[in-house]
Write a protein that holds these residues in place. Structure first.
Motif, PDB file in Angstrom:
ATOM      1  N   GLU A 216       9.272  -2.146  -2.403  1.00  0.00           N
ATOM      2  CA  GLU A 216       9.718  -3.374  -3.042  1.00  0.00           C
ATOM      3  C   GLU A 216      10.025  -4.472  -2.030  1.00  0.00           C
ATOM      4  O   GLU A 216      10.709  -4.249  -1.057  1.00  0.00           O
ATOM      5  CB  GLU A 216      10.992  -3.058  -3.826  1.00  0.00           C
ATOM      6  N   GLY A 217       9.546  -5.670  -2.278  1.00  0.00           N
ATOM      7  CA  GLY A 217       9.906  -6.786  -1.421  1.00  0.00           C
ATOM      8  C   GLY A 217       9.018  -6.930  -0.197  1.00  0.00           C
ATOM      9  O   GLY A 217       8.993  -7.979   0.439  1.00  0.00           O
ATOM     10  N   LYS A 218       8.282  -5.888   0.129  1.00  0.00           N
ATOM     11  CA  LYS A 218       7.442  -6.026   1.307  1.00  0.00           C
ATOM     12  C   LYS A 218       6.014  -6.335   0.890  1.00  0.00           C
ATOM     13  O   LYS A 218       5.652  -6.218  -0.276  1.00  0.00           O
ATOM     14  CB  LYS A 218       7.448  -4.714   2.102  1.00  0.00           C
ATOM     15  N   SER A 219       5.231  -6.719   1.861  1.00  0.00           N
ATOM     16  CA  SER A 219       3.845  -7.027   1.548  1.00  0.00           C
ATOM     17  C   SER A 219       2.934  -6.138   2.374  1.00  0.00           C
ATOM     18  O   SER A 219       3.395  -5.223   3.044  1.00  0.00           O
ATOM     19  CB  SER A 219       3.569  -8.492   1.848  1.00  0.00           C
ATOM     20  N   PHE A 220       1.651  -6.439   2.338  1.00  0.00           N
ATOM     21  CA  PHE A 220       0.687  -5.659   3.106  1.00  0.00           C
ATOM     22  C   PHE A 220       0.831  -5.946   4.586  1.00  0.00           C
ATOM     23  O   PHE A 220       1.171  -7.052   4.993  1.00  0.00           O
ATOM     24  CB  PHE A 220      -0.745  -6.038   2.712  1.00  0.00           C
TER      25      PHE A 220
END
Lengths: 320, 296, 304
Positions: free
Chosen positions: B185-189
């Protein structure tokens, strides 16, 4: 020293001459190196396209989730694009060339126009696509359609027509115009009756170049209305409405090489069930992208060769 | 010679314009062809084509015109009122739903037509067999710590230890779904992945790249790649991507495939949708490499 | 005797002239229109608070679909330029060599044939080049040790092949523009042809050659389809502190490919949509500057 001694070649001269020969061969090889890869590449493309190359490929519609059949709708779409963009780009481009060569005086405004033509020619194709999206699809309300895409292509290819018209017109000797004016003929009538007829061939070469560019471009049509597949019924005549989305050869090639996979099962015509593809069908399907590339290349090279031979004909048949 | 050419061109051009300004057969009624405009997701394109072809065999006077362009184009078509059915491999965004309401006063109806099992692909010689969601998050997610195959306990083929990540472009429905499911959650690639713009490219590239790992629809599998079994957590049983596991929920990365219509669908459109959801239509779903829709 | 003109004829003539005039300025209108329309679609984001042009140009985080979105195109800009510069490095020596050969060393018949070949080369559509890069080049490059075959190198080779015709023909024009008297003087002094080229012609045609390179550069920066299919699309930075500082086998994203690939699924009017248009403005600006520079470099030296 007598004369015969003075002009005998010295070793130094020999060395210079052989160096020069080497350089000459080197340059030749370099130039050849540019043409070779292309020849090899094109041969490879044709080789891989062999399973599908036939007249049927061009006239048949795609079938079985586009794994069989031909690419006619894409060919038709390209024809539409080329014709419609021509209808807009040719008159405007020729008239602009006429203005620049016949009417414009050498002031800052004319220089501005020249700069604009050069810049227009240098705008990246994807920016033209964005322009087409913003101006024709959205602002003019044409939606994603044949007409929006054709107008985008027209703006993109106009500089070619303008430049070649200008060159063709400037090749007509001033004396032709002067003779006409001296007889009391107005400027426009002179252009129409004397200058244009003598430069038609040159203008046509520009137009043909325009056509070939319009046929080959992908980016401008990608977001103004081209689509990867449309459904056509067997036996029905294929046509496009101006406001519809369409298929085109250039995008077809892009789609097939990056997004399409041969379907796992296809609909068997007799039983109506879904069955695996036969080996022959798989080979046909895999050759389709190569076939599309060959057809597209063929069309473009044909037009360009026409343009080149036209220019040659021009040069040998000049009336002055 | 020139005037003949010009006349010929003018003839073709006027021909095209005359045809182009006409109307296509449409509407309902016996004896005439009914048209259903179906646009949208490129992921669902071949499925929609197969449906359209199969349906045409059963009902020759209904023509379903399928075209691609992306889920966004399909939804834009609904907003502009030019499509009957929009194919979407992602759910409609709230902003888009609002636009539909603004333009037409009704909301769009959502139908789940099937599931797309997202398989995790590796090179066929890669010895790895299974993986957990958490490990995938560490490989693909930013600040993730897994960057080499040896960290996963395997010896990669041809000694290429660096993990090459194959992903999709950022507004692909596949990309969005994978992100929601796998990345914390909240992070990206993690940047540096190869962002292909087609499901098929991911698989093709994985097949040619020994150290690659990528995600794409199960339907794009070939003999040149291997699909990993996925477990939800470390220690859980890992499941293969296939129909039963997707439907039962055991395989954790399966996303719904949507079709949207404007408000309630018209009768001939509803008939088509019903047929697609019928056992016959669902057989086509399986045949094209997707999972049949879950029974309600 | 003067021809009497009726009022109608005079009106007609005036009308035609007005139409021609309007067509003449159409190019200017279109250039402005392109800039305005592309800018228009992106202006909302440009003036909104959570966006800054500085961030677009310098931040390395390109994540437009994340919540919150980041629009940092620094790596993409580097991608465009690394492909362009590598392509130029490959293209310029070959094109220059070819131009020198054609204009100085070559017989007329061969000249005609070569010019035709080069013109046909220029006609090949970019999507076909992209296809070649994707299918054929990638196999060759994979043997060089790259993982996927799609990389800066792949894109650069394809772009070099695409831009060679332009650079070559403009260079050839530039060499031809050098007056014959220069050549004659040099040969009269006893130098070889090659020395004449190297010491007299090249410096004499310097401005035109520079323009040719710039125009080729403009073409390369603006190319879309070929890079879309051949560069591998990864948000990577090809420059880093390990030797050899520039890794040509990295996969990169370019500005043009980013717009083309992300436009399809984007939500109309949303932030992502707008930033793609802003990248379009950036591209337009870059190619505008390059083209203007080329024109002004030439303008001083070329005679009509």
């Amino acid at each position: 020293m007598n004369d015969s001694q003075r002009f005998t070649a010295t070793p130094f001269t020999h060395a210079k001459e052989s160096r020069e020969k080497w350089v000459k061969y080197l340059m030749f090889v370099v130039t050849l190196l540019m043409a070779m890869p292309v020849i090899l590449l094109v041969s490879y493309l044709i080789h891989k396209a062999l399973p599908v190359l036939s007249l049927e490929f061009i006239t048949d519609i795609p079938r079985n989730q586009m794994s069989a059949g031909g690419i006619w709708p894409a060919v038709l779409g390209t024809i539409y694009l080329v014709t419609l963009s021509l209808l807009v780009a040719a008159p405007v481009g020729v008239m602009a060339g006429v203005y620049l060569n016949e009417y414009a005086t050498d002031n800052w405004f004319t220089r501005l126009i020249n700069l604009a033509v050069i810049n227009l020619a240098g705008v990246p194709s994807i920016v033209h696509a964005l322009f087409g999206l913003g101006a024709f699809v959205l602002f003019a309300g044409l939606g994603e359609s044949v007409i929006a895409a054709s107008l985008t292509l027209a703006v993109m290819t106009m500089p070619v027509v303008i430049t070649s018209t200008r060159e063709a017109l400037s090749a007509v000797p001033m004396s032709f115009r002067e003779a006409s004016w001296n007889m009391g003929v107005s400027r426009w009538q002179t252009i129409r009756g004397v200058v244009l007829p003598n430069s038609v061939s040159g203008i046509l070469t520009g137009v043909i170049l325009e056509v070939s560019r319009a046929a080959g471009e992908t980016a401008p049509i990608m977001i103004t209305g081209v689509t990867a597949s449309l459904t056509f019924k067997q036996g029905e005549s294929v046509y496009y409405l101006l406001g519809e989305k369409f298929m085109a050869l250039s995008y077809h090639l892009y789609y097939f090489s990056t997004q399409w996979t041969p379907p796992r099962l296809v609909i068997d015509d007799e039983s109506g069930n879904m069955v695996p593809m036969t080996q022959a069908a798989i080979e046909h399907a895999e050759a389709i992208p190569y076939g599309t590339a060959v057809v597209l290349l063929g069309v473009v090279l044909l037009f360009n060769s026409l343009s080149i031979s036209f220019r040659y004909y021009l040069r040998t048949n000049r009336k002055w | 010679m020139n005037s003949i050419k010009i006349k010929g061109l003018a003839a073709i051009a006027s021909g095209l314009l005359v045809i182009g300004c006409g109307k296509r057969d449409g509407g309902e009624g016996a004896g005439e062809t009914t048209n259903i405009q179906n646009k949208g997701s490129d992921t669902m394109l071949q499925l929609a084509q197969a449906w359209s072809e199969m349906y045409a065999k059963k009902n020759p006077d209904v023509r379903v015109a399928v075209s691609g362009g992306g889920s966004g184009t399909g939804i834009a078509g609904i907003i502009n009122g030019v499509v009957d059915i929009a194919n979407c491999s992602r759910a409609m965004k709230p902003g888009e739903a609002e636009k539909v309401k603004e333009a037409h006063g009704v909301e769009a109806s959502q139908f789940i037509m099937g599931l797309d099992c997202l398989a995790v692909y590796v090179h066929k010689d890669n010895p790895l067999e299974k993986i957990t969601i958490e490990q995938l998050g560490q490989i693909f997610g930013e600040d993730g710590t897994i960057t080499k195959w040896s960290q996963l306990g395997v010896d990669p083929p041809e000694g290429k230890d660096e993990i090459v990540r194959l992903s999709r472009q950022s507004n692909s429905g596949t990309y969005v779904y994978f992100k929601e499911t796998v990345i914390p959650e909240g992070k990206s690639f993690k940047p540096g992945s190869l962002d292909m713009h087609g499901s098929k490219e991911v698989v093709e590239l994985t097949a040619k790249t020994p150290g690659a790992i990528g995600y794409s629809g199960m339907g794009y599998a070939t003999d040149e790649v291997k699909m990993l079994l996925v477990a939800k957590k470390d220690g859980d049983k890992a499941f293969a991507p296939n129909n039963e596991n997707a439907l039962s929920g055991d395989y954790p990365i399966a996303r719904p495939l949507f079709m949207y219509t404007l408000g309630k669908p018209k009768p001939h459109v509803k008939a088509y949708l019903d047929w697609c959801l019928s056992p016959e239509g669902q057989k086509v779903v399986e045949a094209t490499g997707y999972v049949p829709a879950p029974k309600k | 005797m003067e021809l009497q003109r009726t009022k109608w004829k005079a009106f007609y003539e005036g009308l035609i002239e007005w139409i021609i005039r309007i067509c003449g300025i159409s190019a200017v209108i279109f250039v402005f229109a392109i800039f305005i329309f592309v800018f228009w679609e992106g202006k909302g984001l440009l003036f909104s608070e959570n966006f800054s042009v500085w961030e677009l140009l310098t931040s390395e985080k390109w994540d437009p679909t994340h919540e919150p979105a980041s629009f940092g195109a620094a790596r993409i800009i580097l991608g465009t330029f690394s492909v362009a510069i590598l392509a130029m490095t490959i293209a310029v020596p070959f094109s220059l060599g070819g131009a020198i050969f054609i204009s100085e060393f070559c017989g007329t018949q061969l000249k005609e044939i070569l010019k035709v070949v080069i013109e046909l080369l220029a006609a090949i559509p970019s999507v076909v080049w992209g296809f070649i890069g994707l299918t054929i080049m990638s196999i060759l490059i994979r043997d060089l040790g790259s993982t996927t075959g799609l990389s800066i190198l792949n894109g650069a080779i394809i772009l070099a092949l695409m831009s060679m015709p332009i650079i070559l023909s403009i260079s050839e024009d530039a060499l031809n523009a050098v007056p014959d008297s220069y050549r004659e003087a040099a040969i009269g002094l006893g130098v070889t042809r090659w020395q004449m080229v190297y010491r007299v012609l090249l410096p004499g045609a310097k401005k035109g050659l520079l323009a040719a390179v710039l125009l080729g550069m403009g073409r390369v920066v603006g190319e879309t389809m070929a890079v879309l299919m051949a560069t591998g699309h990864a948000l990577n930075n090809p420059f880093d502190t390990t030797f050899p500082f520039f890794h040509a086998l990295t996969e990169v994203k370019t500005l043009t490919a980013t717009i083309a690939s992300e436009m399809g699924e984007v939500e109309r009017g949303g932030d992502h949509w707008q930033v793609l248009f802003l990248i379009g403005v950036l591209l337009f600006t870059i190619t505008f500057i390059v083209n203007m520079t080329a024109h002004f470099v030439v303008h001083g030296v070329k005679r009509k």
